[in-house]
Scaffold this motif. Structure first.
Motif, PDB file in Angstrom:
ATOM      1  N   ILE A   1       0.632  -1.182  -0.132  1.00 24.16           N
ATOM      2  CA  ILE A   1       0.038   0.024   0.051  1.00 24.16           C
ATOM      3  C   ILE A   1       0.714   1.369  -0.066  1.00 24.16           C
ATOM      4  O   ILE A   1       0.546   2.310  -0.437  1.00 24.16           O
ATOM      5  N   GLN A   2       1.903   1.178   0.586  1.00 29.54           N
ATOM      6  CA  GLN A   2       2.711   2.106   1.017  1.00 29.54           C
ATOM      7  C   GLN A   2       3.631   2.788  -0.369  1.00 29.54           C
ATOM      8  O   GLN A   2       3.541   3.941  -1.088  1.00 29.54           O
ATOM      9  N   MET A   3       3.812   1.458  -1.232  1.00 27.07           N
ATOM     10  CA  MET A   3       4.160   1.714  -2.689  1.00 27.07           C
ATOM     11  C   MET A   3       3.399   2.338  -3.705  1.00 27.07           C
ATOM     12  O   MET A   3       3.657   3.259  -4.506  1.00 27.07           O
ATOM     13  N   GLN A   4       2.128   1.896  -3.341  1.00 32.74           N
ATOM     14  CA  GLN A   4       1.206   2.415  -4.283  1.00 32.74           C
ATOM     15  C   GLN A   4       0.996   3.917  -4.079  1.00 32.74           C
ATOM     16  O   GLN A   4       0.746   4.780  -4.895  1.00 32.74           O
ATOM     17  N   ILE A   5       1.191   4.151  -2.783  1.00 37.83           N
ATOM     18  CA  ILE A   5       0.759   5.621  -2.414  1.00 37.83           C
ATOM     19  C   ILE A   5       2.034   6.679  -2.961  1.00 37.83           C
ATOM     20  O   ILE A   5       2.075   7.584  -3.497  1.00 37.83           O
ATOM     21  N   ASN A   6       3.257   6.007  -2.838  1.00 41.11           N
ATOM     22  CA  ASN A   6       4.410   6.619  -3.498  1.00 41.11           C
ATOM     23  C   ASN A   6       4.379   6.817  -4.893  1.00 41.11           C
ATOM     24  O   ASN A   6       4.901   7.791  -5.812  1.00 41.11           O
ATOM     25  N   GLN A   7       3.830   5.751  -5.423  1.00 39.90           N
ATOM     26  CA  GLN A   7       3.432   5.685  -7.332  1.00 39.90           C
ATOM     27  C   GLN A   7       2.764   6.768  -7.408  1.00 39.90           C
ATOM     28  O   GLN A   7       2.907   7.723  -8.559  1.00 39.90           O
ATOM     29  N   VAL A   8       1.518   7.058  -6.802  1.00 46.17           N
ATOM     30  CA  VAL A   8       0.524   8.162  -6.980  1.00 46.17           C
ATOM     31  C   VAL A   8       1.222   9.246  -6.800  1.00 46.17           C
ATOM     32  O   VAL A   8       0.957  10.332  -7.517  1.00 46.17           O
ATOM     33  N   LYS A   9       2.051   9.450  -5.665  1.00 46.98           N
ATOM     34  CA  LYS A   9       2.760  10.754  -5.434  1.00 46.98           C
ATOM     35  C   LYS A   9       3.766  11.119  -6.154  1.00 46.98           C
ATOM     36  O   LYS A   9       4.444  12.108  -6.230  1.00 46.98           O
ATOM     37  N   GLN A  10       4.293   9.945  -7.006  1.00 45.86           N
ATOM     38  CA  GLN A  10       5.649   9.998  -7.595  1.00 45.86           C
ATOM     39  C   GLN A  10       6.845  10.419  -6.747  1.00 45.86           C
ATOM     40  O   GLN A  10       7.682  10.958  -7.184  1.00 45.86           O
ATOM     41  N   ILE A  11       6.995   9.534  -5.637  1.00 44.32           N
ATOM     42  CA  ILE A  11       8.064   9.716  -4.843  1.00 44.32           C
ATOM     43  C   ILE A  11       8.828   8.439  -4.701  1.00 44.32           C
ATOM     44  O   ILE A  11       8.220   7.335  -4.798  1.00 44.32           O
ATOM     45  N   ARG A  12      10.136   8.658  -4.850  1.00 41.01           N
ATOM     46  CA  ARG A  12      10.997   7.172  -4.904  1.00 41.01           C
ATOM     47  C   ARG A  12      11.096   7.008  -3.269  1.00 41.01           C
ATOM     48  O   ARG A  12      11.413   8.033  -2.411  1.00 41.01           O
ATOM     49  N   ALA A  13      11.098   5.858  -3.013  1.00 44.87           N
ATOM     50  CA  ALA A  13      11.084   5.132  -1.343  1.00 44.87           C
ATOM     51  C   ALA A  13      12.237   3.994  -1.636  1.00 44.87           C
ATOM     52  O   ALA A  13      12.470   3.286  -2.569  1.00 44.87           O
ATOM     53  N   CYS A  14      13.000   3.900  -0.362  1.00 46.65           N
ATOM     54  CA  CYS A  14      13.625   2.818  -0.332  1.00 46.65           C
ATOM     55  C   CYS A  14      13.253   1.436  -0.489  1.00 46.65           C
ATOM     56  O   CYS A  14      11.943   1.161   0.071  1.00 46.65           O
ATOM     57  N   GLU A  15      13.840   0.658  -1.169  1.00 44.66           N
ATOM     58  CA  GLU A  15      13.065  -0.726  -1.430  1.00 44.66           C
ATOM     59  C   GLU A  15      13.128  -1.534  -0.300  1.00 44.66           C
ATOM     60  O   GLU A  15      12.370  -2.421  -0.180  1.00 44.66           O
ATOM     61  N   ASN A  16      14.118  -1.266   0.662  1.00 46.12           N
ATOM     62  CA  ASN A  16      13.966  -2.062   2.113  1.00 46.12           C
ATOM     63  C   ASN A  16      13.161  -1.501   3.129  1.00 46.12           C
ATOM     64  O   ASN A  16      12.295  -2.299   3.680  1.00 46.12           O
ATOM     65  N   CYS A  17      13.354  -0.171   3.328  1.00 44.68           N
ATOM     66  CA  CYS A  17      12.527   0.385   4.701  1.00 44.68           C
ATOM     67  C   CYS A  17      11.285   1.276   4.011  1.00 44.68           C
ATOM     68  O   CYS A  17      10.407   1.684   5.024  1.00 44.68           O
ATOM     69  N   GLY A  18      11.249   1.578   3.099  1.00 52.58           N
ATOM     70  CA  GLY A  18      10.255   2.614   2.662  1.00 52.58           C
ATOM     71  C   GLY A  18      10.653   4.151   2.930  1.00 52.58           C
ATOM     72  O   GLY A  18       9.801   5.085   2.615  1.00 52.58           O
ATOM     73  N   ALA A  19      11.566   4.361   3.368  1.00 55.33           N
ATOM     74  CA  ALA A  19      11.986   5.834   3.586  1.00 55.33           C
ATOM     75  C   ALA A  19      12.063   6.457   2.194  1.00 55.33           C
ATOM     76  O   ALA A  19      12.571   5.901   1.252  1.00 55.33           O
ATOM     77  N   GLU A  20      11.640   7.958   2.228  1.00 56.25           N
ATOM     78  CA  GLU A  20      11.574   8.762   1.157  1.00 56.25           C
ATOM     79  C   GLU A  20      13.124   8.997   0.685  1.00 56.25           C
ATOM     80  O   GLU A  20      13.912   9.200   1.481  1.00 56.25           O
ATOM     81  N   LEU A  21      13.354   8.879  -0.599  1.00 55.58           N
ATOM     82  CA  LEU A  21      14.763   9.073  -1.272  1.00 55.58           C
ATOM     83  C   LEU A  21      14.893  10.098  -1.990  1.00 55.58           C
ATOM     84  O   LEU A  21      13.790  10.735  -2.600  1.00 55.58           O
ATOM     85  N   ASP A  22      16.018  10.743  -2.162  1.00 57.24           N
ATOM     86  CA  ASP A  22      16.406  11.741  -3.203  1.00 57.24           C
ATOM     87  C   ASP A  22      16.298  11.099  -4.461  1.00 57.24           C
ATOM     88  O   ASP A  22      16.483   9.814  -4.511  1.00 57.24           O
ATOM     89  N   GLU A  23      15.992  11.750  -5.721  1.00 58.59           N
ATOM     90  CA  GLU A  23      16.050  10.959  -6.853  1.00 58.59           C
ATOM     91  C   GLU A  23      17.378  10.320  -7.516  1.00 58.59           C
ATOM     92  O   GLU A  23      17.060   9.375  -8.004  1.00 58.59           O
ATOM     93  N   ASN A  24      18.522  10.735  -6.939  1.00 59.72           N
ATOM     94  CA  ASN A  24      19.543  10.006  -7.372  1.00 59.72           C
ATOM     95  C   ASN A  24      20.325   9.235  -6.325  1.00 59.72           C
ATOM     96  O   ASN A  24      21.501   8.881  -6.531  1.00 59.72           O
TER      97      ASN A  24
END
Length: 126
Positions: free
Chosen positions: A84-107
């Motif tokens: 669900i958190q990944m779906q929210i990030n996709q809608v918001k177009q936010i890159r998140a950590c693949e392990n813990c879900g923390a918001e990441l910088d683009e690069n």
């Protein structure tokens, strides 16, 4: 006459943009409600697990089928929350950590929270 046509086009485009943004925030709201419900369910599972271990004085959790089943349900619920958190990030177009879900910088190559390496590919399913 050209003024009115241009005016109508501008109003139409503005309305379309407004509808797109409204739909986006509506989707985020629905997903957030699902996320909160899933977190509540997870807390209930933890409560059941703790109560079962305490009441039954379970000392070796590896030999208790009930405890193992609750562990399995906790794992499933955590996976549901991550999805669900990944779906929210996709809608918001936010890159998140693949392990813990923390918001990441683009690069970001590594997560600043858990230090997990990140893939270079961003898949927002746009």
């Amino acid at each position: 006459m050209a003024f009115w046509n241009d005016f109508q086009k501008t109003v139409s485009k503005t309305a379309e943009t407004g509808i797109k943004h409204t739909n986006k925030w509506l989707e985020i709201g629905k997903l957030t409600m699902s996320l909160n419900a899933a977190k509540l369910e997870l807390n209930e599972l933890f409560e059941q697990l703790g109560e079962y271990i305490y009441v039954n004085k379970v000392s070796d959790i590896t030999h208790s089928d009930t405890v193992q089943e609750l562990f399995h349900q906790v794992s499933l619920q955590k996976s549901k929350i991550r999805k669900i958190q990944m779906q929210i990030n996709q809608v918001k177009q936010i890159r998140a950590c693949e392990n813990c879900g923390a918001e990441l910088d683009e690069n970001a190559k590594y997560c600043p929270q858990c230090r997990a390496p990140q893939s270079d590919q961003i898949d927002w399913h746009l």
